[in-house]
Design an enzyme around this catalytic site. Structure first.
Site, mmCIF file in Angstrom:
data_model
loop_
_atom_site.group_PDB
_atom_site.id
_atom_site.type_symbol
_atom_site.label_atom_id
_atom_site.label_comp_id
_atom_site.label_asym_id
_atom_site.label_seq_id
_atom_site.Cartn_x
_atom_site.Cartn_y
_atom_site.Cartn_z
ATOM 1 C CB SER A 221 8.533 33.536 -23.501
ATOM 2 O OG SER A 221 9.424 34.065 -24.451
ATOM 3 N N GLY A 223 4.924 35.450 -25.855
ATOM 4 C CA GLY A 223 4.317 36.779 -25.788
ATOM 5 C C GLY A 223 2.944 36.746 -25.145
ATOM 6 N N GLY A 226 1.249 33.518 -23.773
ATOM 7 C CA GLY A 226 1.687 32.828 -22.561
ATOM 8 C C GLY A 226 3.036 32.153 -22.700
ATOM 9 C CG ASP A 253 15.453 40.934 -20.713
ATOM 10 O OD1 ASP A 253 15.701 39.995 -21.501
ATOM 11 O OD2 ASP A 253 15.637 42.128 -20.998
HETATM 12 N N1 ATP Z 1 0.852 41.356 -23.724
HETATM 13 C C1 ATP Z 1 1.203 40.555 -22.717
HETATM 14 N N2 ATP Z 1 0.345 40.316 -21.686
HETATM 15 C C2 ATP Z 1 0.675 39.513 -20.657
HETATM 16 N N3 ATP Z 1 1.850 38.881 -20.556
HETATM 17 C C3 ATP Z 1 2.746 39.063 -21.553
HETATM 18 C C4 ATP Z 1 2.486 39.900 -22.676
HETATM 19 N N4 ATP Z 1 3.574 39.913 -23.476
HETATM 20 C C5 ATP Z 1 4.474 39.102 -22.865
HETATM 21 N N5 ATP Z 1 3.982 38.587 -21.714
HETATM 22 C C6 ATP Z 1 4.648 37.678 -20.775
HETATM 23 O O1 ATP Z 1 6.033 37.805 -20.925
HETATM 24 C C7 ATP Z 1 6.619 36.564 -21.342
HETATM 25 C C8 ATP Z 1 7.805 36.849 -22.238
HETATM 26 O O2 ATP Z 1 7.376 37.566 -23.368
HETATM 27 P P1 ATP Z 1 7.996 37.354 -24.820
HETATM 28 O O3 ATP Z 1 7.683 35.989 -25.305
HETATM 29 O O4 ATP Z 1 7.537 38.499 -25.647
HETATM 30 O O5 ATP Z 1 9.553 37.437 -24.495
HETATM 31 P P2 ATP Z 1 10.789 37.949 -25.356
HETATM 32 O O6 ATP Z 1 10.403 38.010 -26.800
HETATM 33 O O7 ATP Z 1 11.948 37.141 -24.992
HETATM 34 O O8 ATP Z 1 10.970 39.430 -24.777
HETATM 35 P P3 ATP Z 1 12.307 40.337 -24.585
HETATM 36 O O9 ATP Z 1 13.470 39.592 -25.146
HETATM 37 O O10 ATP Z 1 11.986 41.611 -25.304
HETATM 38 O O11 ATP Z 1 12.438 40.585 -23.118
HETATM 39 C C9 ATP Z 1 5.459 35.811 -21.988
HETATM 40 O O12 ATP Z 1 5.683 34.404 -21.944
HETATM 41 C C10 ATP Z 1 4.290 36.237 -21.101
HETATM 42 O O13 ATP Z 1 4.280 35.492 -19.890
HETATM 43 MG MG MG Z 2 14.007 37.633 -25.276
#
Ligand code: ATP
Ligand code: MG
Length: 311
Positions: A221, A223, A226, A253
């Site tokens: 992921s 953020g 994508g 999550d």
């Molecule tokens: N600003 C955003 N707009 C649209 N989709 C988002 C955004 N931020 C995150 N996402 C979606 O959420 C997915 C997971 O986000 P991210 O990579 O931040 O996960 P993470 O860091 O493991 O989060 P956490 O552990 O806090 O749940 C991304 O791959 C994307 O699909």
């Molecule tokens: Mg995470």
């Protein structure tokens, strides 16, 4: 069956005040409580998607009872090991100016006997139709290789494991070859010892390296940039969906929940990716770690663009 493991759950307490006065009396305007911890968040999202899971881990004291009640009210099966001491309450204090102060409790210490009881309970769920979700932090008293231990034990019974961890726990757990992992970009870069922003090609290469060791699915992921889903013969990247962001906490999550639900329902690769992108984007539109509704997820699925990369 999906079994989510939350070894160190917490009550997430959200408090709103005008301006925090350290050392003074602070009057709270609004307070909210929810059951939290990564595995529990995954169970909540699976429930919203229309699936089922069993939430397990350790609970203690009145806070533990509250979490159990919340899960029962939401119709989430749960089977926690009860321990001495009090489950954590993690308080987030929101001020009008946007500042957030966090007060996190340590949580109970887990004895060796309780840990052993827990590990055998997990083994009891393990068979070839079970996917375990190992997510989040490890409680005091438990060694960092506990996820690796769980992976090895349940693999012996033919079960699968989805791991969502970071840092040292991620590194040690990978040695036991979980089946599905969902690192975010930074977690993967740190694991690889990369101190710059890796390109898609580099992330893909890192994923290939992990798959050579036996990991079947790598979801990275990124953020608001994508995500990538990499499986044998299926390598794709999707731009993030365009949504009004409220809180990105818990987006990862939600993606883990979508991966687990897709595994349980045996959805095909494209459908899995659509659900991952829509569920995680949906989670961004909600406050805190609140899961998105199925309706919102269905609507967002229409926005997903799948780009083939690599193989
Ligand atoms: N600003 C955003 N707009 C649209 N989709 C988002 C955004 N931020 C995150 N996402 C979606 O959420 C997915 C997971 O986000 P991210 O990579 O931040 O996960 P993470 O860091 O493991 O989060 P956490 O552990 O806090 O749940 C991304 O791959 C994307 O699909
Ligand atoms: Mg995470």
């Amino acid at each position: 069956m999906i079994v989510t493991v939350t070894m160190n759950p917490a009550i997430d307490k959200t408090v709103e005040i005008d301006a925090l006065q350290p050392g003074g009396l602070n009057r709270i305007r609004k307070v909210e409580y929810d059951a939290g911890g990564k595995g529990i968040n995954v169970s909540k999202t699976i429930r919203e998607l229309g699936g089922e899971s069993v939430a397990t881990g350790f609970l203690g004291g009145n806070a533990g009872k509250t979490i159990e009640n919340v899960l029962n009210e939401k119709g989430i099966r749960n089977d926690f090991i009860w321990v001495d001491g009090e489950t954590r309450t993690n308080t987030k204090v929101f001020e009008v100016n946007g500042a957030v102060t966090e007060l996190n409790e340590p949580g109970p210490v887990i004895s060796e006997e309780k840990l052993e009881e827990f590990l055998s309970r997990l083994e009891g769920y393990a068979d070839q139709d079970t996917l375990f979700i190992l997510a989040g932090s490890i409680p005091s008293g438990v060694k960092k290789d506990v996820y690796a231990d769980i992976i090895r034990r349940v693999h012996k019974k033919g079960a699968k494991v989805l791991l969502d961890a970071d840092g040292e726990v991620f590194r040690i757990s990978l040695e036991a070859n979980p089946d599905i992992i969902k690192p975010n970009r930074v977690e993967l870069e740190e694991y690889a010892g990369i101190d710059y922003r890796a390109s898609t090609e580099e992330l893909l290469e890192l994923a290939h390296g992990l798959m050579e060791r036996g990991i079947e699915t790598v979801a990275v992921s990124m953020g608001r940039s994508g995500a990538m889903l990499i499986r044998p013969g299926y390598e794709v990247k999707c731009p993030a969906l365009s949504v009004k962001a409220h809180s990105t906490v818990g987006a990862g999550d939600a993606m883990v929940a979508a991966l687990a639900y897709s595994w349980d329902r045996q959805l095909d690769n494209d459908e899995t990716v659509r659900l991952c992108m829509a569920a995680s984007a949906g989670a961004v539109t909600t406050i805190g770690t609140k899961p998105p509704t199925r309706e919102v997820v269905e609507e967002l699925k229409k926005q997903v663009i799948i780009e083939r990369i690599g193989a």
